[in-house]
Motif scaffolding. Sequence first.
Motif, PDB file in Angstrom:
ATOM      1  N   SER A   4       8.743  15.910   3.591  1.00  0.00           N
ATOM      2  CA  SER A   4       8.347  16.727   2.887  1.00  0.00           C
ATOM      3  C   SER A   4       8.621  16.869   1.314  1.00  0.00           C
ATOM      4  CB  SER A   4       9.129  18.114   3.413  1.00  0.00           C
ATOM      5  OG  SER A   4      10.327  18.212   3.050  1.00  0.00           O
ATOM      6  N   SER A   5       9.431  16.032   0.762  1.00  0.00           N
ATOM      7  CA  SER A   5       9.735  15.917  -0.507  1.00  0.00           C
ATOM      8  C   SER A   5       8.690  14.823  -1.137  1.00  0.00           C
ATOM      9  CB  SER A   5      11.239  15.203  -0.632  1.00  0.00           C
ATOM     10  OG  SER A   5      12.202  16.216  -0.163  1.00  0.00           O
ATOM     11  N   GLY A   6       7.959  14.121  -0.296  1.00  0.00           N
ATOM     12  CA  GLY A   6       7.265  13.090  -1.026  1.00  0.00           C
ATOM     13  C   GLY A   6       7.075  11.824  -0.171  1.00  0.00           C
ATOM     14  N   VAL A   7       6.971  10.830  -0.660  1.00  0.00           N
ATOM     15  CA  VAL A   7       7.234   9.481  -0.434  1.00  0.00           C
ATOM     16  C   VAL A   7       8.385   8.978  -1.014  1.00  0.00           C
ATOM     17  CG1 VAL A   7       6.226   7.134   0.184  1.00  0.00           C
ATOM     18  CG2 VAL A   7       4.782   9.081   0.016  1.00  0.00           C
ATOM     19  N   LEU A   8       9.347   8.347  -0.393  1.00  0.00           N
ATOM     20  CA  LEU A   8      10.727   8.106  -0.698  1.00  0.00           C
ATOM     21  C   LEU A   8      11.036   6.631  -0.513  1.00  0.00           C
ATOM     22  CD1 LEU A   8      12.630  11.252   0.183  1.00  0.00           C
ATOM     23  CD2 LEU A   8      11.270  11.069  -1.750  1.00  0.00           C
ATOM     24  N   SER A   9      11.814   6.032  -1.235  1.00  0.00           N
ATOM     25  CA  SER A   9      12.155   4.684  -0.932  1.00  0.00           C
ATOM     26  C   SER A   9      13.700   4.828  -0.760  1.00  0.00           C
ATOM     27  CB  SER A   9      11.790   3.816  -2.085  1.00  0.00           C
ATOM     28  OG  SER A   9      12.583   2.644  -2.119  1.00  0.00           O
ATOM     29  N   ARG A  10      14.280   4.316   0.038  1.00  0.00           N
ATOM     30  CA  ARG A  10      15.650   4.130   0.703  1.00  0.00           C
ATOM     31  C   ARG A  10      16.184   2.884   1.119  1.00  0.00           C
ATOM     32  NH1 ARG A  10      15.056   8.366  -1.983  1.00  0.00           N
ATOM     33  NH2 ARG A  10      15.221  10.493  -1.447  1.00  0.00           N
ATOM     34  N   VAL A  11      17.476   2.859   1.429  1.00  0.00           N
ATOM     35  CA  VAL A  11      17.938   1.677   1.979  1.00  0.00           C
ATOM     36  C   VAL A  11      18.787   2.171   3.382  1.00  0.00           C
ATOM     37  CG1 VAL A  11      18.318   0.277   0.081  1.00  0.00           C
ATOM     38  CG2 VAL A  11      20.250   1.877   0.737  1.00  0.00           C
ATOM     39  N   LEU A  12      18.706   1.132   4.513  1.00  0.00           N
ATOM     40  CA  LEU A  12      19.075   1.741   5.833  1.00  0.00           C
ATOM     41  C   LEU A  12      20.621   1.668   5.650  1.00  0.00           C
ATOM     42  CD1 LEU A  12      16.886  -0.553   8.238  1.00  0.00           C
ATOM     43  CD2 LEU A  12      17.283   2.149   8.215  1.00  0.00           C
ATOM     44  N   PHE A  13      21.468   1.199   4.695  1.00  0.00           N
ATOM     45  CA  PHE A  13      22.984   1.421   4.637  1.00  0.00           C
ATOM     46  C   PHE A  13      23.273   2.704   4.474  1.00  0.00           C
ATOM     47  CE2 PHE A  13      22.036  -2.863   2.160  1.00  0.00           C
ATOM     48  CZ  PHE A  13      22.196  -3.503   3.232  1.00  0.00           C
ATOM     49  N   LYS A  17       0.953  -1.243   0.105  1.00  0.00           N
ATOM     50  CA  LYS A  17      -0.158  -0.048   0.033  1.00  0.00           C
ATOM     51  C   LYS A  17       0.850   1.253   0.197  1.00  0.00           C
ATOM     52  CE  LYS A  17      -3.870   2.378   0.191  1.00  0.00           C
ATOM     53  NZ  LYS A  17      -4.761   2.422  -0.694  1.00  0.00           N
ATOM     54  N   ALA A  18       1.672   1.358   0.832  1.00  0.00           N
ATOM     55  CA  ALA A  18       2.795   2.564   0.987  1.00  0.00           C
ATOM     56  C   ALA A  18       3.293   2.764  -0.484  1.00  0.00           C
ATOM     57  CB  ALA A  18       3.760   2.090   2.148  1.00  0.00           C
ATOM     58  N   TYR A  19       4.115   1.385  -1.069  1.00  0.00           N
ATOM     59  CA  TYR A  19       4.578   1.650  -2.201  1.00  0.00           C
ATOM     60  C   TYR A  19       3.599   2.327  -3.447  1.00  0.00           C
ATOM     61  CZ  TYR A  19       9.259  -0.468  -1.501  1.00  0.00           C
ATOM     62  OH  TYR A  19      10.339  -0.988  -1.056  1.00  0.00           O
ATOM     63  N   SER A  20       2.361   2.140  -3.420  1.00  0.00           N
ATOM     64  CA  SER A  20       1.785   2.239  -4.335  1.00  0.00           C
ATOM     65  C   SER A  20       1.328   3.708  -4.181  1.00  0.00           C
ATOM     66  CB  SER A  20       0.093   1.431  -4.319  1.00  0.00           C
ATOM     67  OG  SER A  20      -0.677   1.988  -3.003  1.00  0.00           O
ATOM     68  N   TYR A  62      -2.779   5.915   7.555  1.00  0.00           N
ATOM     69  CA  TYR A  62      -3.413   5.786   6.304  1.00  0.00           C
ATOM     70  C   TYR A  62      -2.998   4.320   5.836  1.00  0.00           C
ATOM     71  CZ  TYR A  62      -5.636   5.796   1.770  1.00  0.00           C
ATOM     72  OH  TYR A  62      -6.291   5.211   0.586  1.00  0.00           O
ATOM     73  N   ALA A  63      -1.654   4.198   5.626  1.00  0.00           N
ATOM     74  CA  ALA A  63      -1.294   2.757   4.962  1.00  0.00           C
ATOM     75  C   ALA A  63      -1.597   1.757   5.934  1.00  0.00           C
ATOM     76  CB  ALA A  63       0.240   2.985   4.815  1.00  0.00           C
ATOM     77  N   TYR A  64      -1.389   1.790   7.310  1.00  0.00           N
ATOM     78  CA  TYR A  64      -1.739   0.723   8.156  1.00  0.00           C
ATOM     79  C   TYR A  64      -3.280   0.830   8.339  1.00  0.00           C
ATOM     80  CZ  TYR A  64       2.942   0.220   9.724  1.00  0.00           C
ATOM     81  OH  TYR A  64       4.274   0.131   9.749  1.00  0.00           O
ATOM     82  N   LYS A  65      -4.077   1.774   8.404  1.00  0.00           N
ATOM     83  CA  LYS A  65      -5.616   1.606   8.814  1.00  0.00           C
ATOM     84  C   LYS A  65      -6.007   1.044   7.405  1.00  0.00           C
ATOM     85  CE  LYS A  65      -7.235   5.120  10.634  1.00  0.00           C
ATOM     86  NZ  LYS A  65      -8.028   6.370  11.085  1.00  0.00           N
ATOM     87  N   SER A  66      -5.565   1.196   6.142  1.00  0.00           N
ATOM     88  CA  SER A  66      -5.984   0.503   4.937  1.00  0.00           C
ATOM     89  C   SER A  66      -5.930  -0.901   4.922  1.00  0.00           C
ATOM     90  CB  SER A  66      -5.273   1.091   3.712  1.00  0.00           C
ATOM     91  OG  SER A  66      -5.264   2.392   3.487  1.00  0.00           O
ATOM     92  N   ASN A  67      -4.882  -1.420   6.131  1.00  0.00           N
ATOM     93  CA  ASN A  67      -5.007  -2.967   6.244  1.00  0.00           C
ATOM     94  C   ASN A  67      -5.323  -3.305   7.626  1.00  0.00           C
ATOM     95  OD1 ASN A  67      -3.481  -4.076   3.559  1.00  0.00           O
ATOM     96  ND2 ASN A  67      -2.454  -1.984   4.068  1.00  0.00           N
ATOM     97  N   GLY A  68      -6.298  -2.782   8.144  1.00  0.00           N
ATOM     98  CA  GLY A  68      -6.927  -3.023   9.332  1.00  0.00           C
ATOM     99  C   GLY A  68      -6.162  -2.835  10.399  1.00  0.00           C
ATOM    100  N   VAL A  69      -5.213  -2.041  10.576  1.00  0.00           N
ATOM    101  CA  VAL A  69      -4.345  -1.485  11.582  1.00  0.00           C
ATOM    102  C   VAL A  69      -4.574  -0.342  12.143  1.00  0.00           C
ATOM    103  CG1 VAL A  69      -1.983  -1.631  12.948  1.00  0.00           C
ATOM    104  CG2 VAL A  69      -2.511  -3.344  11.208  1.00  0.00           C
ATOM    105  N   ASN A  70      -5.239  -0.100  13.419  1.00  0.00           N
ATOM    106  CA  ASN A  70      -5.607   1.430  13.857  1.00  0.00           C
ATOM    107  C   ASN A  70      -4.597   1.583  14.681  1.00  0.00           C
ATOM    108  OD1 ASN A  70      -6.725   3.891  14.570  1.00  0.00           O
ATOM    109  ND2 ASN A  70      -8.725   2.994  15.543  1.00  0.00           N
ATOM    110  N   LEU A  71      -3.397   2.976  14.335  1.00  0.00           N
ATOM    111  CA  LEU A  71      -2.538   3.237  15.081  1.00  0.00           C
ATOM    112  C   LEU A  71      -3.004   4.237  16.295  1.00  0.00           C
ATOM    113  CD1 LEU A  71       0.294   3.818  12.364  1.00  0.00           C
ATOM    114  CD2 LEU A  71       0.053   1.917  13.734  1.00  0.00           C
ATOM    115  N   GLY A  72      -4.061   4.869  16.059  1.00  0.00           N
ATOM    116  CA  GLY A  72      -4.917   5.636  16.878  1.00  0.00           C
ATOM    117  C   GLY A  72      -4.179   7.172  17.252  1.00  0.00           C
TER     118      GLY A  72
END
Length: 310
Positions: free
Chosen positions: A286-295, A194-197, A223-233
């Motif tokens: 602030s730049s949007g949704v980004l994909s990164r690596v932990l390295f 969902k997050a990637y989409s 939103y990404a979690y709630k869309s999959n039935g997880v309510n962070l609250g």
Amino acid sequence: MKKRFVATTLSVVIGFSTLGVTPAAIHPIKASAATINLQNNQKAVEAKADQLIQTAKSLIGKATYSNTVYKATYPYKFSCASFLMYIFEKNGVDLGTYNEDYMMQQGSYVARNQLQKGDLLFFRSKTTGTDPDHVAMYIGDNKVIHMADSKQNIVISDLNSKPYYTDNYVTARRVLPTLLPSNPATKGDNIVTKAYSLIGKAKMGSVNNTSSLSFTPTGFVDYAYKSNGVNLGTTNLKELMNKGTTVSRANLKKGDLIFFNSVKGSKTPSLVAIYAGDYRIIIPNSSGVLSRVLFVDYYNQHYMTAKRVF
């Protein structure tokens, strides 16, 4: 080649693994080693590999080599690593990086005599150091496809055609199926999917509006979690960091939340990311949704904690 790229399209920004700076050396953090996902059957892996190969071959004659510019529209411009990042991304597989040294730490080790389609092969031309400076994808029949250099551009090479492929060989990594969702998908897989989409679609701001896909960073996570039935609250960053149970970096799983500070040593979080598996993270900022690596050094130095919330 590991160079700083000039972004020419939006997809460039969301695909890079650094914040515009390429570290001089690798400083890996401890995270769970990639393991073969036994729930992905071999047929699914082979089908995905064939898609990758088809996309790679379709770019022959349409792309030129550049180690400073990444251009994901015709006429394409790629380095050896950004070429592979692009073809994986086009087929729904996120490498999260355009750096050969980071790619070499993803997936699982595979012996040279056990290569299969889709495996990544790494080479080093330099006589000093340990970092690779070239990467290619195995396509079967002892051949690889790669962005070779400014004279050859994208080519298919037989691994026995030149001494280079033996003398400069470093290792090979199998990133399929470790970068694919489980089958059947887990809740963590679904959250990550969902997050990637939403990459390139969600807009970051000061309010949350699901109809327009406008979110605060924590609102996006909620939103990404709630869309999959997880309510962070909560969409409060400090409150979010107190949710769930603490998870060590060695035991991270897809869907875990990772928190970072902006000042090393600070106990106040400034950033939250969704762990996407195999060292990848999805970060709303602030730049949007980004994909990164932990390295990347920044994420290693500013890592605070991780929480499992479902």
